[in-house]
Design an enzyme around this catalytic site. Structure first.
Site, PDB file in Angstrom:
ATOM      1  CB  SER A 184      -1.009  -0.084   0.976  1.00 58.01           C
ATOM      2  OG  SER A 184      -1.849   1.045   1.124  1.00 58.01           O
ATOM      3  CG  ASP A 287      -6.781  -1.891  -4.559  1.00 59.97           C
ATOM      4  OD1 ASP A 287      -7.734  -1.193  -4.131  1.00 59.97           O
ATOM      5  OD2 ASP A 287      -5.723  -2.109  -4.403  1.00 59.97           O
ATOM      6  CG  HIS A 317      -5.777  -1.632  -1.009  1.00 64.17           C
ATOM      7  ND1 HIS A 317      -4.683  -1.194  -1.875  1.00 64.17           N
ATOM      8  CD2 HIS A 317      -5.174  -1.097   0.107  1.00 64.17           C
ATOM      9  CE1 HIS A 317      -4.082  -0.455  -1.413  1.00 64.17           C
ATOM     10  NE2 HIS A 317      -4.005  -0.401  -0.116  1.00 64.17           N
TER      11      HIS A 317
END
Length: 349
Positions: A184, A287, A317
């Site tokens: 991320s 995502d 995600h």
């Protein structure tokens, strides 16, 4: 137990009027980070966002925390297979890892990131270095990237020290096979550090960065992509939260086309002339950031870069840390092991 909320004050140039009311909340991120009108930040207990059940341990891995930046009190968590301790053991590749949390949340010590690093150390196998960095909004970008660069400079010093380095690194780390990775926001950070190394803005020799790994990368842009405008069902990271995270982490007043958020934005330097090491881009297809991640891989491929794209159908995600022992995480470990050991005929399997 619950950590008490901590308050840290950052200078914010607000002119208080006579008879002004008490500071009020101007940004509230998921109830755990609040930015007040006077510039102070109130942090609550992030564990409410994490897994309810404790995650299993991974046997055969040892870990410890080492300070890499005393002035900022920043640490790195060093992981290695217990079998690689002692002099004369086979040296292992080094996986530098940056946790996620949109540059505003997260810690290297939180169980999901810790579990992923334990698995990586055991199953690749590798020496895993999970890096703490300063968070926004107390420390807005590029503070986190500056910390990552400081960490790589510390790692370079360790490599130069040889036998005088931290004993675990001296015994177990093959600095000539270093990979920069993250999940991320940590993947965004890994991208920017890899660019700094590849353009020689950040000298790291005798450390050699031979690849980088982006897991569920957190990129942004002023204009929404198709998957942001019309998100897949039940996403773990809604587009509104992405946009709030950028608003709270980028320099005040910056748009999401800021070069940190958007590597292909109007002010972003071209990556075409940069001699990047091979990339592994992991794209969960469930995502909202899917189009940005797929677009990143496609644009690098168009420039002739060495990019492996691993698509994970239906995954969310951050699946590598949301379900660090799930089937998709098992498959990711196999993909990661192949990437780290490609071309290595003596690889442990």
């Amino acid at each position: 137990g619950r950590q008490p909320s901590t308050v840290s004050v950052i200078p914010y140039h607000t002119h208080t009027m006579a008879g002004d009311t008490a500071p009020h909340v101007v940004e509230d991120l998921l109830g755990v980070v609040q930015l007040l009108s006077d510039g102070s930040v109130v942090r609550g207990d992030e564990s409410v966002l994490g897994p309810k059940e404790p995650l299993p341990d991974v046997p055969g891995v040892e870990w410890k925390d080492v300070v890499y930046h005393a002035a900022h009190g920043l640490r790195v968590r060093v992981y290695r297979p217990a079998s690689s301790s002692g002099t004369g053991s086979v040296k292992l590749p080094v996986l530098v890892y940056f946790h996620g949390g949109g540059y505003c949340l997260g810690s290297f010590a939180q169980p999901p990131f810790h579990a992923f690093c334990l698995r990586s150390a055991a199953e690749l196998p590798a020496v895993v270095l999970s890096v703490q960095y300063r968070l926004a909004p107390e420390h807005r970008l590029p503070a986190a990237i500056d910390d990552g660069a400081q960490f790589l400079s510390w790692l370079r010093c360790q490599a130069e020290l040889g036998a005088g380095a931290d004993p675990w690194l001296a015994e177990s780390a093959d600095f000539a096979r270093t990979f920069i990775s993250g999940v991320s926001a940590g993947a965004n950070l890994a991208h920017h550090l890899t660019i700094q190394v590849a353009t020689a803005r950040l000298p790291v020799s005798p450390v050699r960065v031979v690849g980088y790994v982006l897991l569920s990368a957190f990129f942004g842009g002023a204009e929404r992509t198709a998957s942001e405008a019309d998100p897949p069902a039940g996403v773990s990271l809604p587009v509104e939260i992405c946009e709030q995270l950028w608003h709270m982490s980028l320099p005040v007043g910056a748009s999401r086309d800021h070069p940190v958020a958007n590597p292909f934005g109007p002010e972003s330097p071209s990556l075409a002339p940069v001699e990047l090491p091979p990339a592994l881009v992991v794209a969960p297809l469930g995502d909202v950031l899917r189009d940005r991640v797929l677009g990143y891989a496609a644009r690098l491929k168009d420039m002739g870069k060495d990019v492996e794209l691993a698509e994970f159908e239906g995954q969310q995600h951050g699946f590598s840390v949301l379900q660090p022992f799930g089937k998709a995480a098992d498959e990711l470990m196999r993909v990661l092991r192949r990437f780290v050991y490609q071309g290595d005929t003596n690889a442990e399997r």
